[in-house]
Design an enzyme around this catalytic site. Structure first.
Site, mmCIF file in Angstrom:
data_model
loop_
_atom_site.group_PDB
_atom_site.id
_atom_site.type_symbol
_atom_site.label_atom_id
_atom_site.label_comp_id
_atom_site.label_asym_id
_atom_site.label_seq_id
_atom_site.Cartn_x
_atom_site.Cartn_y
_atom_site.Cartn_z
ATOM 1 C CD GLU A 120 -56.749 40.282 134.754
ATOM 2 O OE1 GLU A 120 -56.937 41.495 134.555
ATOM 3 O OE2 GLU A 120 -56.616 39.788 135.894
ATOM 4 C CD GLU A 262 -52.334 38.699 137.537
ATOM 5 O OE1 GLU A 262 -52.899 39.636 138.136
ATOM 6 O OE2 GLU A 262 -51.866 38.825 136.394
#
Ligand SMILES: *[C@@H]1O[C@H](CO)[C@@H](O)[C@H](O)[C@H]1NC(C)=O
Ligand SMILES: *[C@@H]1O[C@H](CO)[C@@H](O)[C@H](O)[C@H]1NC(C)=O
Ligand SMILES: *[C@@H]1O[C@H](CO)[C@@H](O)[C@H](O)[C@H]1NC(C)=O
Ligand SMILES: *[C@@H]1O[C@H](CO)[C@@H](O)[C@H](O)[C@H]1NC(C)=O
Ligand SMILES: *[C@@H]1O[C@H](CO)[C@@H](O)[C@H](O)[C@H]1NC(C)=O
Ligand SMILES: *[C@@H]1O[C@H](CO)[C@@H](O)[C@H](O)[C@H]1NC(C)=O
Ligand SMILES: *[C@@H]1O[C@H](CO)[C@@H](O)[C@H](O)[C@H]1NC(C)=O
Length: 486
Positions: A120, A262
């Site tokens: 991220e 995720e």
């Protein structure tokens, strides 16, 4: 970025030779915990549950060693802190691939499929810290993989959903401030056949916004559907997937595969983080994704998805929220939290989730408040000390241990176990004492530490091969021979 340009010359015109089979369930294996479950037990747990894909957050030597010969597909990762060097040092990616991929990715070794470049990296909370390094690091990593001949290994970047504009799915685009970076990334992914990887958390939307309709996060219909022209979205997952699909289309890649890096639901520590809701979310989400129905914009398409996460991690930062230490499908010790069927839409006992048998616990002893101590003047400061180091999030309002008569007991025990049951860690100015009777009550589970694994570390990777052994290993691995693992 002259150095980058130089390295990019190494990118051979690699075509996506083998068709990539996207789809299927994997798990995220993080290990930010005091005395985490030893890798060999985690691999056992994965195998017992027929989990065939795993994503880790670095390229930890002990973890990769434990995966040798397992047949499990692995995603390794270069953490965000490595991005600067990977972007700017021309040899960094080559070295990284040599040490963390080539060393393990031989016949009978570890089946490394993906290398995540950062995690991220464009997250809003990072304030653009990795904005300029992620693309060149990604280019260099893919070039190094190509140069080393790892045609079956592809670089990807797990993005947070906050790279997308927050509008109706059909109107979603990549945020304009990222386009200059993401455009060239998409070009590389399209060439190698890599998917666009995004992490998705309806739970966090709900946690941050008390007005968020809970039923929209789930899959049983909602009183607040998301109406987008002719399409009505009944759940957040489909809307998010289609938002990404339309952003990819607008960027020129209408059929680029999507991977969910995720996806999960926590079970404790904060509002709506409960075992019941998590069990329901996980089952319905898995069933939905495994059904192959796809989404309105991409019907009949399977996505590869990685549950977040495998195990609870009791030393994670709780800056994002107190639920952070409770994402596991299993508790820290490999005990399943809720019934779950890992295969598509069936209730087959063979695919029902199984707990680890005989986790490697330390002695069954606990540290609790000595209730005979009358003067409690200093109790709060001792509890605060314990909770500043160990995990007390289960004591939060509404959480599993919130209604304990003596919350100090939970705090002291959490600290004592985090310190591997060191007797000196159960004193707290005379407020604490060790007992052998398990103080757990109902859903409030007092942990017992797992046996510490000596020589291994939970955070930093350990390099215990001498350079001679490493050279031998590299020679053997290039011959396709399984090298002796110590
Ligand atoms: C991977 O390789 C590099 C060496 O180039 C090393 O610095 C790094 O620590 C390795 N391991 C991990 C977990 O990234
Ligand atoms: C980002 O900026 C905010 C506000 O200026 C600051 O509080 C935070 O520490 C910064 N985060 C990082 C990772 O630099
Ligand atoms: C990234 O590059 C831009 C344009 O060159 C510059 O303004 C910005 O400060 C850089 N950001 C970082 C974190 O280095
Ligand atoms: C993506 O790859 C496909 C197949 O290799 C190719 O036909 C297409 O032109 C590429 N798209 C872009 C925008 O480069
Ligand atoms: C508990 O506290 C009482 C009162 O201070 C003390 O007499 C007793 O020894 C303590 N028990 C243990 C097990 O430390
Ligand atoms: C509380 O702690 C202070 C020092 O931290 C100590 O001087 C004092 O005696 C303690 N009081 C009790 C009642 O334990
Ligand atoms: C705990 O949460 C409930 C429900 O959200 C709220 O009504 C109550 O005031 C909270 N209690 C405390 C002590 O914060």
């Amino acid at each position: 970025m002259a150095r980058v340009a130089l390295l990019s010359l190494l990118v051979l015109s690699m075509t996506a030779s083998a068709a990539i089979c996207v789809g299927g369930l994997g798990v995220n294996w993080g290990n930010q915990a005091f005395n985490p479950l030893p890798p060999k037990d985690v691999v056992k747990l994965l195998q017992m549950n027929s989990v065939t894909k795993v994503k880790i957050f670095d390229a930890n030597y002990d973890i990769l060693k434990s995966l040798v010969g397992s047949g499990i597909e692995v995603m390794v990762a270069a953490p965000n802190y490595a991005l600067y060097d990977l972007a700017n040092n021309p040899n960094a990616a080559t070295e990284w691939v040599k040490q963390n991929v080539t060393r393990f990715n031989f016949k009978g070794g570890v089946d490394i499929k993906w290398v995540a470049v950062g995690n991220e990296p464009f997250l809003t909370a990072y304030n653009g810290s990795y904005l300029n390094t992620t693309l060149p690091a990604f280019q260099n990593m893919q070039a190094a993989l190509d140069a080393a001949g790892h045609t079956g290994v592809r670089a990807i970047i797990p993005f947070n959903a906050d790279v997308l504009t927050n509008v109706k799915p059909s109107a979603t685009t990549f945020k304009p401030e990222y386009i200059a970076q993401i455009g060239p990334m998409l070009e590389i992914m399209n060439r190698t056949g890599a998917p666009f990887c995004m992490n998705l958390y309806p739970y966090i939307s709900l946690y941050m916004d008390s007005g968020y309709p809970v039923d929209y996060a789930f899959f049983s219909g909602t009183t607040s559907p998301n109406v987008d022209g002719a399409i009505t979205y009944q759940n957040a997952l489909d809307a998010s997937l289609d938002g990404l699909a339309s952003a990819l289309s607008k960027a020129g890649y209408p059929s680029m595969p999507i991977m969910l890096g995720e996806i999960g639901w926590p079970t404790d520590g904060a509002r709506s983080a409960t075992v019941d809701l998590a069990g329901r979310y996980m089952q319905d989400m898995i069933t939905h994704l495994q059904s192959g129905i796809g989404t309105p914009l991409r019907p009949n398409v399977f996505v590869e998805f990685y549950l977040f996460g495998l195990l609870d991690e009791n030393s994670k930062s709780i800056a994002p929220g107190p639920f952070e230490r409770h994402w596991g499908v299993f508790y820290y010790d490999g005990v399943a939290k809720y019934p779950l069927n890992l295969a598509s839409g069936t209730t087959n006992a063979a695919t029902a989730i199984k707990s680890l048998v005989n986790p490697p616990y330390m002695a069954e002893q606990f540290c609790v408040l000595n209730t005979s101590v009358i003067d409690r003047t200093n109790l709060t400061q001792n509890v605060d000390y314990a909770c500043g180091i160990a995990d007390c999030t289960a004591l939060n309002n509404g959480s599993t241990c919130a209604t304990l008569a003596e919350p100090a007991s939970y705090a002291f025990n959490s600290y004592f176990q985090a310190m591997s049951q060191d007797p000196g860690a159960c004193n707290f100015q005379g407020y604490a004492m060790i007992v052998t009777e398990n103080p757990s009550q109902g859903a409030c589970r007092f942990p017992i530490s797992l046996v510490p694994t000596t020589g291994s570390s939970s955070g930093a990777p350990s390099w215990r091969l001498s350079s001679a052994a490493l050279t031998l290993a590299l020679v053997l691995s290039s011959l396709g021979v399984l090298w002796p693992i110590t």
